[in-house]
Motif scaffolding. Sequence first.
Motif, PDB file in Angstrom:
ATOM      1  N   UNK A  40       0.818  -1.213   0.000  1.00 15.97           N
ATOM      2  CA  UNK A  40       0.000   0.000   0.000  1.00 15.97           C
ATOM      3  C   UNK A  40       0.855   1.268   0.000  1.00 15.97           C
ATOM      4  N   UNK A  41       2.126   1.129   0.387  1.00 15.25           N
ATOM      5  CA  UNK A  41       2.970   2.304   0.534  1.00 15.25           C
ATOM      6  C   UNK A  41       2.786   2.994   1.870  1.00 15.25           C
ATOM      7  N   UNK A  42       2.085   2.317   2.805  1.00 16.54           N
ATOM      8  CA  UNK A  42       1.871   2.868   4.140  1.00 16.54           C
ATOM      9  C   UNK A  42       2.806   2.193   5.139  1.00 16.54           C
ATOM     10  N   UNK A  43       3.330   2.997   6.061  1.00 11.54           N
ATOM     11  CA  UNK A  43       4.187   2.509   7.139  1.00 11.54           C
ATOM     12  C   UNK A  43       3.477   2.773   8.465  1.00 11.54           C
ATOM     13  N   UNK A  44       3.458   1.774   9.344  1.00  7.98           N
ATOM     14  CA  UNK A  44       2.782   1.914  10.634  1.00  7.98           C
ATOM     15  C   UNK A  44       3.785   2.178  11.748  1.00  7.98           C
ATOM     16  N   UNK A  45       3.571   3.265  12.474  1.00  3.12           N
ATOM     17  CA  UNK A  45       4.391   3.608  13.632  1.00  3.12           C
ATOM     18  C   UNK A  45       3.521   3.487  14.875  1.00  3.12           C
ATOM     19  N   UNK A  46       4.035   2.768  15.870  1.00  2.00           N
ATOM     20  CA  UNK A  46       3.294   2.515  17.105  1.00  2.00           C
ATOM     21  C   UNK A  46       4.063   3.119  18.277  1.00  2.00           C
ATOM     22  N   UNK A  47       3.440   4.066  18.970  1.00  2.00           N
ATOM     23  CA  UNK A  47       4.040   4.686  20.147  1.00  2.00           C
ATOM     24  C   UNK A  47       3.127   4.398  21.334  1.00  2.00           C
ATOM     25  N   UNK A  80       9.590   3.149  -3.120  1.00  2.00           N
ATOM     26  CA  UNK A  80       8.926   1.976  -3.675  1.00  2.00           C
ATOM     27  C   UNK A  80       9.074   0.804  -2.709  1.00  2.00           C
ATOM     28  N   UNK A  81       7.961   0.218  -2.343  1.00  3.92           N
ATOM     29  CA  UNK A  81       7.966  -0.948  -1.461  1.00  3.92           C
ATOM     30  C   UNK A  81       7.374  -2.129  -2.219  1.00  3.92           C
ATOM     31  N   UNK A  82       8.173  -3.164  -2.349  1.00  6.81           N
ATOM     32  CA  UNK A  82       7.718  -4.341  -3.097  1.00  6.81           C
ATOM     33  C   UNK A  82       7.687  -5.606  -2.251  1.00  6.81           C
ATOM     34  N   UNK A  83       8.366  -5.567  -1.108  1.00  3.46           N
ATOM     35  CA  UNK A  83       8.431  -6.760  -0.264  1.00  3.46           C
ATOM     36  C   UNK A  83       8.767  -6.352   1.171  1.00  3.46           C
ATOM     37  N   UNK A  84       8.964  -7.354   2.024  1.00  2.00           N
ATOM     38  CA  UNK A  84       9.207  -7.092   3.433  1.00  2.00           C
ATOM     39  C   UNK A  84      10.530  -6.356   3.649  1.00  2.00           C
ATOM     40  N   UNK A  85      11.547  -6.681   2.865  1.00  2.00           N
ATOM     41  CA  UNK A  85      12.851  -6.046   3.044  1.00  2.00           C
ATOM     42  C   UNK A  85      12.811  -4.560   2.709  1.00  2.00           C
ATOM     43  N   UNK A  86      12.151  -4.209   1.620  1.00  2.00           N
ATOM     44  CA  UNK A  86      12.071  -2.787   1.263  1.00  2.00           C
ATOM     45  C   UNK A  86      11.200  -2.026   2.260  1.00  2.00           C
ATOM     46  N   UNK A  87      10.193  -2.693   2.832  1.00  2.00           N
ATOM     47  CA  UNK A  87       9.380  -2.080   3.888  1.00  2.00           C
ATOM     48  C   UNK A  87      10.247  -1.791   5.106  1.00  2.00           C
ATOM     49  N   UNK A  88      11.077  -2.765   5.489  1.00  2.00           N
ATOM     50  CA  UNK A  88      11.932  -2.608   6.664  1.00  2.00           C
ATOM     51  C   UNK A  88      12.873  -1.418   6.514  1.00  2.00           C
ATOM     52  N   UNK A  89      13.415  -1.210   5.315  1.00  2.00           N
ATOM     53  CA  UNK A  89      14.350  -0.105   5.107  1.00  2.00           C
ATOM     54  C   UNK A  89      13.666   1.240   5.348  1.00  2.00           C
ATOM     55  N   UNK A 101       7.759   1.729  19.081  1.00  2.00           N
ATOM     56  CA  UNK A 101       7.784   0.269  19.173  1.00  2.00           C
ATOM     57  C   UNK A 101       8.647  -0.304  18.042  1.00  2.00           C
ATOM     58  N   UNK A 102       9.675  -1.063  18.412  1.00  2.00           N
ATOM     59  CA  UNK A 102      10.565  -1.652  17.410  1.00  2.00           C
ATOM     60  C   UNK A 102       9.945  -2.869  16.731  1.00  2.00           C
ATOM     61  N   UNK A 103       8.832  -3.344  17.256  1.00  2.00           N
ATOM     62  CA  UNK A 103       8.224  -4.559  16.723  1.00  2.00           C
ATOM     63  C   UNK A 103       7.395  -4.366  15.472  1.00  2.00           C
ATOM     64  N   UNK A 104       7.325  -3.140  14.964  1.00  2.00           N
ATOM     65  CA  UNK A 104       6.454  -2.884  13.816  1.00  2.00           C
ATOM     66  C   UNK A 104       7.142  -2.915  12.480  1.00  2.00           C
ATOM     67  N   UNK A 105       8.329  -3.540  12.397  1.00  2.00           N
ATOM     68  CA  UNK A 105       9.118  -3.436  11.177  1.00  2.00           C
ATOM     69  C   UNK A 105       8.710  -4.411  10.069  1.00  2.00           C
ATOM     70  N   UNK A 106       7.777  -5.317  10.336  1.00  2.00           N
ATOM     71  CA  UNK A 106       7.332  -6.264   9.304  1.00  2.00           C
ATOM     72  C   UNK A 106       6.179  -5.693   8.503  1.00  2.00           C
ATOM     73  N   UNK A 107       6.170  -5.958   7.213  1.00  2.00           N
ATOM     74  CA  UNK A 107       5.119  -5.418   6.344  1.00  2.00           C
ATOM     75  C   UNK A 107       3.756  -6.011   6.680  1.00  2.00           C
ATOM     76  N   UNK A 108       3.737  -7.213   7.277  1.00  2.00           N
ATOM     77  CA  UNK A 108       2.467  -7.854   7.630  1.00  2.00           C
ATOM     78  C   UNK A 108       2.032  -7.528   9.056  1.00  2.00           C
ATOM     79  N   UNK A 109       2.683  -6.552   9.672  1.00  2.00           N
ATOM     80  CA  UNK A 109       2.347  -6.142  11.041  1.00  2.00           C
ATOM     81  C   UNK A 109       0.854  -5.852  11.160  1.00  2.00           C
ATOM     82  N   UNK A 110       0.220  -6.446  12.153  1.00  2.00           N
ATOM     83  CA  UNK A 110      -1.207  -6.257  12.366  1.00  2.00           C
ATOM     84  C   UNK A 110      -1.454  -5.158  13.390  1.00  2.00           C
ATOM     85  N   UNK A 111      -2.356  -4.260  13.068  1.00  2.00           N
ATOM     86  CA  UNK A 111      -2.727  -3.195  14.002  1.00  2.00           C
ATOM     87  C   UNK A 111      -4.174  -3.385  14.425  1.00  2.00           C
TER      88      UNK A 111
END
Length: 299
Positions: A128-135, A181-190, A208-218
């Motif tokens: 989606x091109x969205x990054x989730x930040x959890x504080x 551009x995000x195409x996979x989990x690695x590019x999301x992590x960067x 929260x450091x635990x949100x670095x996976x692209x499949x992170x559930x909120x």
Amino acid sequence: MGLINQQTGYNMSKKFSYFLPTLSNILPNREVTLEDIYYLLTGISAPLYEDILPEYIQRQSRYLNEKGWTDWTKDIRVESLQINTEEVRGNLPHNPDQYKTQKKTLLPSATFGGTFSRRSKETLKESSGYITIDIDHLSDSPFTLEEVKDILQNDTEIGWKLIYISPSGDGLKIICETSAEITDDESYKRVYESLYHYISSTYGVEVDKGGKDICRTSLLCYDPETLYRVEVSPFDPDRHPVPVDDRPLREKFNLKDWGDDDGIEEIVRRVETSGVDIAPTQAEWIKLVYSFSALGERG
């Protein structure tokens, strides 16, 4: 056809996967947009929850029983998202274990990072091109929730699209859009690492450091004060690179070489010249503040 702002032509239809309770459900119910989630969280409209939940429970229960799998749908109770959020949040002060259980069984969730055939980074359909930040745990920090929310919503770099209060009522979830551009989990992590470092180092809040996976559930919860923006200037990770040198500080500086004659000014100068963040976390920043304050006028 996705939603289009007729004045700007901006595409509002970036989608991601939405999951009905419980959290053990790894099969998405449908693909949704941020606008859909905004309507759900604020209570403006609840087609993603109350209207489809009964039929969904019946259908999933029948399917799970046919497969001989554990029927997790029995734990779902059909109430409004507001009622379930209030019940979950009300248990936190006096019954933390019940809080942890209920938030997983009563609240829907989303993988803002993209659409998935099932909740796993290996089954990403489209980013989606969205990054989730959890504080979270802001009550333990020097800042109030309102202060952090106000600071972040006025930041022009992070590209926030959606900000809402987390199920605990003690934190924030920030959904940001990136130009990378995000195409996979690695590019999301960067991109996540860049955004994580920018927010934590700029504002001194603990992300929260635990949100670095692209499949992170909120988990999603009722918040009538949810903030939502259609058009943003996306976060550009190239403007905020993560420092390459992550060695411990004791390897970078030999404090034994610094005599009393060097003074605080010389220490500060050397730190600034090195470009090292000597207080990357909130806890370290607080220790640093107290250390300097103990020096009196010299600090």
